[in-house]
Design a protein around this motif. Structure first.
Motif, mmCIF file in Angstrom:
data_model
loop_
_atom_site.group_PDB
_atom_site.id
_atom_site.type_symbol
_atom_site.label_atom_id
_atom_site.label_comp_id
_atom_site.label_asym_id
_atom_site.label_seq_id
_atom_site.Cartn_x
_atom_site.Cartn_y
_atom_site.Cartn_z
ATOM 1 N N GLY A 128 -38.770 90.527 32.949
ATOM 2 C CA GLY A 128 -38.651 89.291 33.707
ATOM 3 C C GLY A 128 -37.252 88.718 33.764
ATOM 4 O O GLY A 128 -37.066 87.549 34.086
ATOM 5 N N HIS A 129 -36.222 89.530 33.473
ATOM 6 C CA HIS A 129 -34.836 89.054 33.448
ATOM 7 C C HIS A 129 -34.070 89.351 34.737
ATOM 8 O O HIS A 129 -32.933 88.908 34.889
ATOM 9 C CB HIS A 129 -34.088 89.665 32.268
ATOM 10 C CG HIS A 129 -34.716 89.327 30.958
ATOM 11 N ND1 HIS A 129 -34.610 88.085 30.369
ATOM 12 C CD2 HIS A 129 -35.498 90.068 30.136
ATOM 13 C CE1 HIS A 129 -35.292 88.077 29.239
ATOM 14 N NE2 HIS A 129 -35.827 89.267 29.071
ATOM 15 N N ALA A 130 -34.656 90.123 35.625
ATOM 16 C CA ALA A 130 -34.025 90.465 36.895
ATOM 17 C C ALA A 130 -35.132 90.703 37.912
ATOM 18 O O ALA A 130 -36.286 90.917 37.540
ATOM 19 C CB ALA A 130 -33.153 91.705 36.749
ATOM 20 N N ARG A 131 -34.770 90.660 39.197
ATOM 21 C CA ARG A 131 -35.813 90.725 40.218
ATOM 22 C C ARG A 131 -35.959 92.071 40.905
ATOM 23 O O ARG A 131 -37.014 92.400 41.417
ATOM 24 C CB ARG A 131 -35.614 89.626 41.252
ATOM 25 C CG ARG A 131 -34.452 89.789 42.170
ATOM 26 C CD ARG A 131 -34.393 88.629 43.194
ATOM 27 N NE ARG A 131 -33.472 88.893 44.247
ATOM 28 C CZ ARG A 131 -32.168 88.674 44.170
ATOM 29 N NH1 ARG A 131 -31.649 88.180 43.083
ATOM 30 N NH2 ARG A 131 -31.390 88.948 45.191
ATOM 31 N N ALA A 132 -34.902 92.863 40.972
ATOM 32 C CA ALA A 132 -34.979 94.132 41.691
ATOM 33 C C ALA A 132 -33.813 95.019 41.270
ATOM 34 O O ALA A 132 -32.885 94.569 40.596
ATOM 35 C CB ALA A 132 -34.940 93.890 43.200
ATOM 36 N N LEU A 133 -33.864 96.266 41.717
ATOM 37 C CA LEU A 133 -32.885 97.269 41.312
ATOM 38 C C LEU A 133 -32.364 98.041 42.516
ATOM 39 O O LEU A 133 -33.141 98.444 43.381
ATOM 40 C CB LEU A 133 -33.538 98.247 40.329
ATOM 41 C CG LEU A 133 -32.769 99.492 39.910
ATOM 42 C CD1 LEU A 133 -31.493 99.118 39.182
ATOM 43 C CD2 LEU A 133 -33.643 100.370 39.036
ATOM 44 N N VAL A 134 -31.058 98.223 42.546
ATOM 45 C CA VAL A 134 -30.393 99.107 43.500
ATOM 46 C C VAL A 134 -29.658 100.137 42.644
ATOM 47 O O VAL A 134 -29.015 99.778 41.658
ATOM 48 C CB VAL A 134 -29.383 98.343 44.382
ATOM 49 C CG1 VAL A 134 -28.611 99.297 45.281
ATOM 50 C CG2 VAL A 134 -30.095 97.279 45.198
ATOM 51 N N THR A 135 -29.751 101.390 43.017
ATOM 52 C CA THR A 135 -29.093 102.428 42.230
ATOM 53 C C THR A 135 -27.925 103.019 43.007
ATOM 54 O O THR A 135 -28.047 103.309 44.191
ATOM 55 C CB THR A 135 -30.079 103.553 41.858
ATOM 56 O OG1 THR A 135 -30.641 104.109 43.056
ATOM 57 C CG2 THR A 135 -31.196 103.037 40.965
ATOM 58 N N ALA A 136 -26.806 103.178 42.331
ATOM 59 C CA ALA A 136 -25.653 103.864 42.916
ATOM 60 C C ALA A 136 -25.835 105.366 42.700
ATOM 61 O O ALA A 136 -26.619 105.791 41.842
ATOM 62 C CB ALA A 136 -24.365 103.364 42.267
ATOM 63 N N PRO A 169 -47.225 105.684 39.415
ATOM 64 C CA PRO A 169 -47.483 105.241 40.784
ATOM 65 C C PRO A 169 -46.791 106.182 41.786
ATOM 66 O O PRO A 169 -45.824 106.854 41.434
ATOM 67 C CB PRO A 169 -46.856 103.851 40.839
ATOM 68 C CG PRO A 169 -45.782 103.904 39.803
ATOM 69 C CD PRO A 169 -46.297 104.797 38.717
ATOM 70 N N PRO A 170 -47.269 106.223 43.020
ATOM 71 C CA PRO A 170 -46.565 107.034 44.020
ATOM 72 C C PRO A 170 -45.192 106.405 44.301
ATOM 73 O O PRO A 170 -45.027 105.195 44.217
ATOM 74 C CB PRO A 170 -47.474 106.961 45.253
ATOM 75 C CG PRO A 170 -48.299 105.747 45.050
ATOM 76 C CD PRO A 170 -48.419 105.537 43.572
ATOM 77 N N VAL A 171 -44.226 107.240 44.590
ATOM 78 C CA VAL A 171 -42.882 106.749 44.899
ATOM 79 C C VAL A 171 -42.364 107.405 46.176
ATOM 80 O O VAL A 171 -42.810 108.483 46.556
ATOM 81 C CB VAL A 171 -41.892 107.013 43.749
ATOM 82 C CG1 VAL A 171 -42.261 106.229 42.515
ATOM 83 C CG2 VAL A 171 -41.781 108.493 43.435
ATOM 84 N N ARG A 172 -41.420 106.732 46.806
ATOM 85 C CA ARG A 172 -40.744 107.256 47.985
ATOM 86 C C ARG A 172 -39.268 106.921 47.875
ATOM 87 O O ARG A 172 -38.912 105.863 47.370
ATOM 88 C CB ARG A 172 -41.293 106.637 49.281
ATOM 89 C CG ARG A 172 -42.771 106.803 49.488
ATOM 90 C CD ARG A 172 -43.127 108.267 49.793
ATOM 91 N NE ARG A 172 -44.552 108.420 49.986
ATOM 92 C CZ ARG A 172 -45.412 108.790 49.049
ATOM 93 N NH1 ARG A 172 -44.998 109.034 47.831
ATOM 94 N NH2 ARG A 172 -46.685 108.933 49.311
ATOM 95 N N MET A 173 -38.424 107.789 48.375
ATOM 96 C CA MET A 173 -37.000 107.521 48.407
ATOM 97 C C MET A 173 -36.656 106.984 49.790
ATOM 98 O O MET A 173 -37.145 107.476 50.799
ATOM 99 C CB MET A 173 -36.206 108.796 48.144
ATOM 100 C CG MET A 173 -34.728 108.532 48.088
ATOM 101 S SD MET A 173 -33.669 109.987 47.915
ATOM 102 C CE MET A 173 -34.640 111.183 47.099
ATOM 103 N N MET A 174 -35.820 105.950 49.810
ATOM 104 C CA MET A 174 -35.403 105.375 51.080
ATOM 105 C C MET A 174 -33.877 105.367 51.102
ATOM 106 O O MET A 174 -33.236 104.881 50.180
ATOM 107 C CB MET A 174 -35.949 103.952 51.189
ATOM 108 C CG MET A 174 -35.637 103.286 52.493
ATOM 109 S SD MET A 174 -36.470 101.708 52.688
ATOM 110 C CE MET A 174 -35.724 100.733 51.413
ATOM 111 N N LEU A 175 -33.320 105.907 52.150
ATOM 112 C CA LEU A 175 -31.855 105.954 52.275
ATOM 113 C C LEU A 175 -31.407 105.001 53.349
ATOM 114 O O LEU A 175 -32.044 104.751 54.308
ATOM 115 C CB LEU A 175 -31.378 107.358 52.604
ATOM 116 C CG LEU A 175 -31.770 108.425 51.583
ATOM 117 C CD1 LEU A 175 -31.393 109.798 52.080
ATOM 118 C CD2 LEU A 175 -31.089 108.147 50.244
#
Length: 175
Positions: A128-136, A169-175
């Motif tokens: 609960g310390h951050a809301r979302a993630l972006v990966t480089a 859970p199922p995952v998908r990659m989005m570019l």
């Protein structure tokens, strides 16, 4: 060893939880892309999960780059962002020499650091310390050299987000 960040301060003007950006491969393009996003004002509510020295090294390449600031507590992010800095939350157990490694070379230490940053970012979000993630970008060969059992971000994030005793859970990659 995982560090425990301080919880965001509660107040009548509760701050929005930060977006997290993992630095990716310390000797790849990820740190420079992140610095450029901050310099362009495109990451005004983000915190980098990565190595401070590696981010400083990338900042030295970017004209008008914001100052890189190490956070000792995640709750310091708002003040750093308000001051126009690039805040970095450094997970424990990163190799101390990442900023001295040659650019563009596959190195197990970079693969280990990239994986560690993803693990820490996921833990921060789940706590609960951050809301979302972006990966480089990271280097899959560096992950493999570090003994990481996932071929890339997608599979690693899938495994880290699985509830105990349940299928991932199922995952998908989005570019």
């Amino acid at each position: 060893m995982t560090t425990t960040p301080s919880a965001p301060h509660s107040s009548p003007h509760r701050q929005v939880l930060p977006l997290l950006i993992t630095m990716g491969d310390a000797v790849g393009i990820g740190p420079e892309i992140i610095v450029k996003a901050f310099a362009a004002g495109q990451a005004s509510d983000a915190v980098v999960v990565g190595d401070v020295a590696a981010m400083q090294r990338a900042a030295a390449l970017v004209p008008r780059a914001p100052a890189v600031v190490a956070l000792s507590e995640l709750s310091q992010a708002h003040a750093a962002l308000k001051a126009g800095h690039l805040p970095v939350w450094a997970p424990a157990q990163l190799s101390a020499d990442l900023a001295q490694l040659p650019w563009g070379q596959v190195d197990a230490r970079c693969g280990q650091a990239a994986a560690r940053c993803i693990e820490e970012a996921v833990a921060l979000i789940q706590g609960g310390h951050a809301r979302a993630l972006v990966t480089a970008p990271l280097h899959k060969e560096a992950l493999s050299a570090a003994g990481v059992n996932y071929p890339g971000h997608t599979e690693m994030l899938q495994a880290l987000s699985a509830q105990k005793g349940q299928s991932p859970p199922p995952v998908r990659m989005m570019l």
